[in-house]
Design a protein around this motif. Structure first.
Motif, mmCIF file in Angstrom:
data_model
loop_
_atom_site.group_PDB
_atom_site.id
_atom_site.type_symbol
_atom_site.label_atom_id
_atom_site.label_comp_id
_atom_site.label_asym_id
_atom_site.label_seq_id
_atom_site.Cartn_x
_atom_site.Cartn_y
_atom_site.Cartn_z
ATOM 1 N N TYR A 30 0.803 -1.223 0.000
ATOM 2 C CA TYR A 30 0.000 0.000 0.000
ATOM 3 C C TYR A 30 0.838 1.276 0.000
ATOM 4 N N SER A 31 2.138 1.109 -0.243
ATOM 5 C CA SER A 31 3.042 2.243 -0.096
ATOM 6 C C SER A 31 3.754 2.593 -1.397
ATOM 7 N N ALA A 32 3.859 3.885 -1.649
ATOM 8 C CA ALA A 32 4.658 4.363 -2.771
ATOM 9 C C ALA A 32 6.141 4.269 -2.420
ATOM 10 N N ILE A 33 6.939 3.960 -3.407
ATOM 11 C CA ILE A 33 8.386 3.876 -3.232
ATOM 12 C C ILE A 33 9.054 4.819 -4.226
ATOM 13 N N GLY A 34 9.948 5.633 -3.728
ATOM 14 C CA GLY A 34 10.660 6.564 -4.583
ATOM 15 C C GLY A 34 12.144 6.248 -4.664
ATOM 16 N N TRP A 35 12.724 6.573 -5.798
ATOM 17 C CA TRP A 35 14.175 6.478 -5.977
ATOM 18 C C TRP A 35 14.736 7.878 -6.148
ATOM 19 N N PHE A 36 15.870 8.114 -5.500
ATOM 20 C CA PHE A 36 16.543 9.401 -5.524
ATOM 21 C C PHE A 36 18.019 9.148 -5.793
ATOM 22 N N ARG A 37 18.717 10.191 -6.177
ATOM 23 C CA ARG A 37 20.154 10.067 -6.293
ATOM 24 C C ARG A 37 20.832 11.370 -5.930
ATOM 25 N N GLN A 38 22.073 11.218 -5.451
ATOM 26 C CA GLN A 38 22.882 12.373 -5.091
ATOM 27 C C GLN A 38 24.249 12.216 -5.718
ATOM 28 N N ALA A 39 24.512 13.055 -6.682
ATOM 29 C CA ALA A 39 25.824 13.036 -7.342
ATOM 30 C C ALA A 39 26.837 13.778 -6.473
ATOM 31 N N PRO A 40 28.110 13.490 -6.648
ATOM 32 C CA PRO A 40 29.142 14.154 -5.840
ATOM 33 C C PRO A 40 29.047 15.671 -5.919
ATOM 34 N N GLY A 41 28.968 16.300 -4.764
ATOM 35 C CA GLY A 41 28.930 17.748 -4.706
ATOM 36 C C GLY A 41 27.607 18.376 -5.088
ATOM 37 N N LYS A 42 26.583 17.558 -5.263
ATOM 38 C CA LYS A 42 25.279 18.084 -5.679
ATOM 39 C C LYS A 42 24.188 17.683 -4.696
ATOM 40 N N GLU A 43 23.051 18.318 -4.842
ATOM 41 C CA GLU A 43 21.919 18.012 -3.979
ATOM 42 C C GLU A 43 21.253 16.707 -4.420
ATOM 43 N N ARG A 44 20.576 16.084 -3.481
ATOM 44 C CA ARG A 44 19.825 14.883 -3.796
ATOM 45 C C ARG A 44 18.607 15.248 -4.633
ATOM 46 N N LYS A 45 18.348 14.434 -5.644
ATOM 47 C CA LYS A 45 17.236 14.711 -6.546
ATOM 48 C C LYS A 45 16.346 13.480 -6.688
ATOM 49 N N ALA A 46 15.083 13.720 -6.903
ATOM 50 C CA ALA A 46 14.146 12.629 -7.151
ATOM 51 C C ALA A 46 14.295 12.139 -8.581
ATOM 52 N N ILE A 47 14.311 10.816 -8.739
ATOM 53 C CA ILE A 47 14.403 10.227 -10.068
ATOM 54 C C ILE A 47 13.049 9.699 -10.501
ATOM 55 N N SER A 48 12.458 8.889 -9.657
ATOM 56 C CA SER A 48 11.243 8.194 -10.056
ATOM 57 C C SER A 48 10.484 7.731 -8.824
ATOM 58 N N CYS A 49 9.215 7.450 -9.016
ATOM 59 C CA CYS A 49 8.374 6.940 -7.937
ATOM 60 C C CYS A 49 7.349 5.984 -8.529
ATOM 61 N N ILE A 50 7.022 4.955 -7.751
ATOM 62 C CA ILE A 50 5.965 4.035 -8.168
ATOM 63 C C ILE A 50 4.956 3.963 -7.035
ATOM 64 N N ASP A 51 3.685 4.170 -7.361
ATOM 65 C CA ASP A 51 2.696 4.226 -6.287
ATOM 66 C C ASP A 51 2.113 2.846 -6.015
ATOM 67 N N SER A 52 1.171 2.796 -5.116
ATOM 68 C CA SER A 52 0.609 1.510 -4.703
ATOM 69 C C SER A 52 -0.227 0.858 -5.799
ATOM 70 N N SER A 53 -0.591 1.638 -6.809
ATOM 71 C CA SER A 53 -1.335 1.092 -7.950
ATOM 72 C C SER A 53 -0.419 0.765 -9.119
ATOM 73 N N ASP A 54 0.873 0.788 -8.855
ATOM 74 C CA ASP A 54 1.876 0.426 -9.867
ATOM 75 C C ASP A 54 2.057 1.487 -10.943
ATOM 76 N N ARG A 55 1.638 2.705 -10.662
ATOM 77 C CA ARG A 55 1.836 3.787 -11.626
ATOM 78 C C ARG A 55 3.191 4.425 -11.384
ATOM 79 N N ALA A 56 3.923 4.588 -12.454
ATOM 80 C CA ALA A 56 5.286 5.116 -12.360
ATOM 81 C C ALA A 56 5.342 6.571 -12.806
ATOM 82 N N THR A 57 6.150 7.327 -12.120
ATOM 83 C CA THR A 57 6.406 8.721 -12.474
ATOM 84 C C THR A 57 7.911 8.908 -12.550
ATOM 85 N N TYR A 58 8.362 9.626 -13.569
ATOM 86 C CA TYR A 58 9.785 9.927 -13.716
ATOM 87 C C TYR A 58 9.956 11.430 -13.644
ATOM 88 N N TYR A 59 10.925 11.865 -12.835
ATOM 89 C CA TYR A 59 11.063 13.290 -12.543
ATOM 90 C C TYR A 59 12.215 13.950 -13.279
#
Length: 120
Positions: A30-59
């Motif tokens: 029942y939970s959305a899961i997000g993926w993030f990344r942080q490159a060296p010397g940069k802020e963490r950014k959202a990459i993608s998320c998949i919700d509980s209904s299996d819908r994917a979003t790419y940022y």
């Protein structure tokens, strides 16, 4: 709540990796899961998320067509397939959850990251 990202490593330009996010301590289905990344010397950014209904979003425009998010509720695991790796994909990759179904909710729980290094 625990999350653990794994599957990172050193990969060559143009290669592929599959990152995994194993979860426990909450209702994964029942939970959305997000993926993030942080490159060296940069802020963490959202990459993608998949919700509980299996819908994917790419940022990030840079990952369109190269990254694919998915989930296996039977294994309490989410995945990020990363293809055609570029040097700018070098980063620590994190997974997170709000423990709620929508990707619009704030990610409250974070796992330790996994380092992806792309050699040119």
């Amino acid at each position: 709540v625990q999350l653990q990202a794994s599957g990172g490593g050193l990969e060559r330009f143009g290669g592929s990796l599959r990152l995994s996010c194993t979860a426990s301590g909450f209702t994964f289905d029942y939970s959305a899961i997000g993926w993030f990344r942080q490159a060296p010397g940069k802020e963490r950014k959202a990459i993608s998320c998949i919700d509980s209904s299996d819908r994917a979003t790419y940022y990030e425009d840079a990952v369109w067509g190269r990254f694919t998010i998915s989930r296996d509720n039977a294994k309490d695991t989410a995945y990020l397939q990363v293809d055609d790796l570029q040097p700018e994909d070098t980063a620590v990759y994190y997974c997170a959850t709000s423990a709620r179904g929508n990707c619009s909710n704030v990610m409250l729980y974070w796992g330790k990251g996994t380092l992806v290094t792309v050699s040119s």
